[in-house]
Enzyme design. Structure first.
Site, PDB file in Angstrom:
ATOM      1  N   CYS A   1      41.187  18.268  48.680  1.00  0.00           N
ATOM      2  CA  CYS A   1      41.732  19.058  49.782  1.00  0.00           C
ATOM      3  C   CYS A   1      41.759  20.523  49.389  1.00  0.00           C
ATOM      4  CB  CYS A   1      43.153  18.566  50.078  1.00  0.00           C
ATOM      5  SG  CYS A   1      43.942  19.425  51.434  1.00  0.00           S
TER       6      CYS A   1
ATOM      7  N   HIS B   1      41.968  12.221  57.353  1.00  0.00           N
ATOM      8  CA  HIS B   1      42.554  13.210  56.443  1.00  0.00           C
ATOM      9  C   HIS B   1      43.012  14.453  57.235  1.00  0.00           C
ATOM     10  CE1 HIS B   1      42.445  15.533  52.456  1.00  0.00           C
ATOM     11  NE2 HIS B   1      42.557  16.489  53.356  1.00  0.00           N
ATOM     12  N   GLU B   2      42.168  14.917  58.162  1.00  0.00           N
ATOM     13  CA  GLU B   2      42.506  16.129  58.922  1.00  0.00           C
ATOM     14  C   GLU B   2      43.652  15.868  59.904  1.00  0.00           C
ATOM     15  OE1 GLU B   2      41.432  18.783  57.735  1.00  0.00           O
ATOM     16  OE2 GLU B   2      39.859  17.859  56.527  1.00  0.00           O
TER      17      GLU B   2
ATOM     18  N   HIS C   1      46.934  16.126  58.302  1.00  0.00           N
ATOM     19  CA  HIS C   1      47.432  17.507  58.165  1.00  0.00           C
ATOM     20  C   HIS C   1      48.254  17.922  59.383  1.00  0.00           C
ATOM     21  CE1 HIS C   1      45.813  19.012  54.435  1.00  0.00           C
ATOM     22  NE2 HIS C   1      44.578  18.653  54.724  1.00  0.00           N
TER      23      HIS C   1
HETATM   24 ZN    ZN Z   1      43.088  18.524  53.348  1.00  0.00          ZN
END
Ligand code: ZN
Length: 190
Positions: free
Chosen positions: A110, A158-159, A162
């Site tokens: 990341c 993953h995004e 966030h």
């Molecule tokens: Zn990330």
């Protein structure tokens, strides 16, 4: 143009806040945020840009990583067959997920995490994602529905994490007996 200086890092509490939905139609400001996020991801894989601007290569970035707590993310990644997934997403939602789990064998990385981490992060093998997408060429915002699996599905998850204030470092396991690895060695050949 965004650079690594704009990216906030692990330890910054804003990475753990839930980002706000973005009104449609998009404001000028939100469009420009999306465009700069997308530009960063595209440029980050260009070797010359990496050298000149100290870019870290990436396949996705989310607005909270540049300290903007809005549900905006840009992704630019090819799957194992070389098919490009290049999106500027607004308010993405996972509407369906498989019970099967997968993980990246080498672990995830990341832009907001500067240290080497050990461990595996479980992700759904398949997801259905519903979102708005911004098309810069025609200046349109459209509704889309994507079915994603494997490596590319991991990137989108993953995004979206966030946007919900979650870093992959909060989901590290030394082994995942019920999950299957996706084959990373095929990915980097591109
Ligand atoms: Zn990330």
């Amino acid at each position: 143009m965004l650079t690594m200086k704009d990216v906030i890092k692990e330890g910054n509490l804003n990475l753990h806040k839930i980002s706000k939905d973005v009104p449609i139609p998009l404001s000028k400001k939100d469009k420009s945020t999306l465009l700069s996020l997308h530009e960063y991801v595209v440029n980050s894989t260009n070797e010359e840009m990496q050298k000149n601007y100290d870019f870290r290569p990436s396949v996705g970035i989310a607005a909270p990583q540049i300290n903007i707590l809005k549900r905006l993310t840009a992704i630019h990644v090819k799957d194992l067959d070389g098919i490009l997934y290049s999106y500027m997403l607004i308010n993405p939602v996972i509407t369906k997920k498989s019970s099967e789990l997968v993980y990246l064998p080498g672990g995830e990385g990341c832009l907001s995490v500067d240290r080497k981490t050990e461990g595996l992060t479980p992700r759904y093998k398949e997801i259905t994602l519903e979102s708005y997408a911004y098309l810069s060429q025609t200046d349109e915002t459209i509704k889309i529905k994507l079915h994603l699996s494997g490596y590319v599905g991991i990137i989108f998850q993953h995004e979206i994490d966030h946007l919900n204030g979650i870093l992959y470092t909060q989901k590290l396991f030394s082994s995942l007996p019920s999950a299957k690895p996706v084959f990373e060695e095929l990915i980097s050949k591109d």
